[in-house]
Design a protein around this motif. Structure first.
Motif, PDB file in Angstrom:
ATOM      1  N   GLY A  62    -102.787  37.794  -5.633  1.00  0.00           N
ATOM      2  CA  GLY A  62    -103.422  37.365  -4.403  1.00  0.00           C
ATOM      3  C   GLY A  62    -104.153  36.042  -4.508  1.00  0.00           C
ATOM      4  O   GLY A  62    -104.849  35.631  -3.570  1.00  0.00           O
ATOM      5  N   ASP A  63    -104.010  35.337  -5.606  1.00  0.00           N
ATOM      6  CA  ASP A  63    -104.673  34.046  -5.818  1.00  0.00           C
ATOM      7  C   ASP A  63    -103.805  32.926  -5.264  1.00  0.00           C
ATOM      8  O   ASP A  63    -102.757  32.598  -5.819  1.00  0.00           O
ATOM      9  N   ALA A  64    -104.231  32.312  -4.149  1.00  0.00           N
ATOM     10  CA  ALA A  64    -103.443  31.270  -3.496  1.00  0.00           C
ATOM     11  C   ALA A  64    -103.229  30.068  -4.404  1.00  0.00           C
ATOM     12  O   ALA A  64    -102.193  29.399  -4.342  1.00  0.00           O
ATOM     13  N   GLY A  65    -104.202  29.773  -5.266  1.00  0.00           N
ATOM     14  CA  GLY A  65    -104.073  28.646  -6.185  1.00  0.00           C
ATOM     15  C   GLY A  65    -102.956  28.850  -7.189  1.00  0.00           C
ATOM     16  O   GLY A  65    -102.252  27.899  -7.549  1.00  0.00           O
ATOM     17  N   LEU A  66    -102.775  30.095  -7.634  1.00  0.00           N
ATOM     18  CA  LEU A  66    -101.708  30.396  -8.590  1.00  0.00           C
ATOM     19  C   LEU A  66    -100.340  30.440  -7.915  1.00  0.00           C
ATOM     20  O   LEU A  66     -99.326  30.144  -8.535  1.00  0.00           O
ATOM     21  N   ILE A  67    -100.316  30.795  -6.646  1.00  0.00           N
ATOM     22  CA  ILE A  67     -99.054  30.953  -5.914  1.00  0.00           C
ATOM     23  C   ILE A  67     -98.377  29.612  -5.653  1.00  0.00           C
ATOM     24  O   ILE A  67     -97.147  29.507  -5.687  1.00  0.00           O
ATOM     25  N   ARG A  68     -99.142  28.554  -5.415  1.00  0.00           N
ATOM     26  CA  ARG A  68     -98.577  27.294  -4.949  1.00  0.00           C
ATOM     27  C   ARG A  68     -97.579  26.678  -5.930  1.00  0.00           C
ATOM     28  O   ARG A  68     -96.527  26.187  -5.516  1.00  0.00           O
ATOM     29  N   ILE A  69     -97.870  26.695  -7.223  1.00  0.00           N
ATOM     30  CA  ILE A  69     -96.984  26.023  -8.187  1.00  0.00           C
ATOM     31  C   ILE A  69     -95.605  26.679  -8.249  1.00  0.00           C
ATOM     32  O   ILE A  69     -94.590  25.987  -8.096  1.00  0.00           O
ATOM     33  N   PRO A  70     -95.503  28.007  -8.458  1.00  0.00           N
ATOM     34  CA  PRO A  70     -94.153  28.590  -8.461  1.00  0.00           C
ATOM     35  C   PRO A  70     -93.470  28.505  -7.099  1.00  0.00           C
ATOM     36  O   PRO A  70     -92.244  28.367  -7.035  1.00  0.00           O
ATOM     37  N   ALA A  71     -94.250  28.568  -6.002  1.00  0.00           N
ATOM     38  CA  ALA A  71     -93.646  28.456  -4.675  1.00  0.00           C
ATOM     39  C   ALA A  71     -93.035  27.074  -4.472  1.00  0.00           C
ATOM     40  O   ALA A  71     -91.904  26.943  -3.988  1.00  0.00           O
ATOM     41  N   LEU A  72     -93.770  26.035  -4.844  1.00  0.00           N
ATOM     42  CA  LEU A  72     -93.238  24.673  -4.736  1.00  0.00           C
ATOM     43  C   LEU A  72     -92.014  24.484  -5.628  1.00  0.00           C
ATOM     44  O   LEU A  72     -91.061  23.795  -5.257  1.00  0.00           O
ATOM     45  N   SER A  73     -92.034  25.095  -6.803  1.00  0.00           N
ATOM     46  CA  SER A  73     -90.910  24.976  -7.735  1.00  0.00           C
ATOM     47  C   SER A  73     -89.664  25.637  -7.153  1.00  0.00           C
ATOM     48  O   SER A  73     -88.555  25.087  -7.232  1.00  0.00           O
ATOM     49  N   PHE A  74     -89.832  26.824  -6.562  1.00  0.00           N
ATOM     50  CA  PHE A  74     -88.690  27.507  -5.950  1.00  0.00           C
ATOM     51  C   PHE A  74     -88.150  26.705  -4.774  1.00  0.00           C
ATOM     52  O   PHE A  74     -86.927  26.526  -4.629  1.00  0.00           O
ATOM     53  N   VAL A  75     -89.044  26.219  -3.915  1.00  0.00           N
ATOM     54  CA  VAL A  75     -88.634  25.479  -2.725  1.00  0.00           C
ATOM     55  C   VAL A  75     -87.965  24.154  -3.102  1.00  0.00           C
ATOM     56  O   VAL A  75     -87.097  23.664  -2.368  1.00  0.00           O
TER      57      VAL A  75
END
Length: 226
Positions: A62-75
């Motif tokens: 649930g940590d938005a800061g941790l989510i952004r890096i893998p999300a950007l990498s996938f996108v």
């Protein structure tokens, strides 16, 4: 259908030996060198699935800061890389001049299209949100064209950039792969329209194992010629 970190990591691990074999074939034999962009498909899809597995794990925190890096990498892969790489790989292998020019144009347009989607979400954190919907990951991106072009038209353009070079290729094995990918698009849209990108990339990753079949067929074809 239930997707998870385990499913993504399993597919990723299965694709590594397939990709290594395909790349080895392009390295050891000049006959296959022109196919090297296709040899990368399993490895890149494997990396993309590993990234989504990582994203699954961070979503659980649930940590938005941790989510952004893998999300950007996938996108990066889903919204830019494949829009450039698939038409480019078809362009590299095409022998018919008219089709080669068409694939060159699609490669250029696909690259611009992808950059137009990816750069804004890279620059502005609030242009992308990631959530779980019915056991799948939803990537919601704000697009530069949202005020001018219906989202359905954008999705249609995305699919055309991916499919047209494969389906029009002079190489029969690529046309077969294009038909398989077209079926995966329909299946993903049917199963989960709200999480289409995640579901389609999962199916496409599995179907990239087709490259192993293609290289085996090319080996038999070479043996007949020689």
């Amino acid at each position: 259908m239930c997707f998870s970190a385990t499913a993504s990591f399993t597919v990723s691990a299965a694709l590594v030996p397939v990709g290594v074999y395909c790349l080895y074939e392009t390295y050891r034999d000049k006959y296959y060198q022109v196919y090297w962009p296709f040899a990368l498909y399993p490895l890149v899809f494997g990396a993309q699935q590993a990234i989504e597995g990582w994203l699954w794990l961070t979503l659980e925190t649930g940590d938005a800061g941790l989510i952004r890096i893998p999300a950007l990498s996938f996108v990066f892969f889903s919204h830019f890389f494949w829009l450039f790489w698939i038409p480019y790989s078809c362009y590299r292998i095409e022998s018919v001049e008219n089709k080669k020019r068409l694939f060159c144009i699609i490669t250029f347009m696909g690259g611009l299209f992808g950059l137009g989607m990816y750069i804004p979400v890279l620059m502005f954190a609030d242009w992308m949100s990631v959530s779980l919907i019915q056991h799948s990951i939803s990537y919601e991106l704000r697009l530069l064209l949202d005020d001018f072009v219906p989202r359905m038209a954008v999705r249609g353009a995305y699919v055309l950039v991916i499919l047209v070079p494969l389906l029009l290729s002079s190489q029969k094995y690529l046309r077969y792969f294009g038909a398989i990918i077209a079926l995966s698009v329909l299946l993903a849209a049917f199963l989960s329209a709200n999480t289409f990108i995640s579901v389609w990339c999962f199916f496409a990753a599995i179907m990239s194992c087709y490259m192993l079949y293609m290289f085996i067929c090319l080996e038999k074809q070479k043996a007949v010629h020689y």
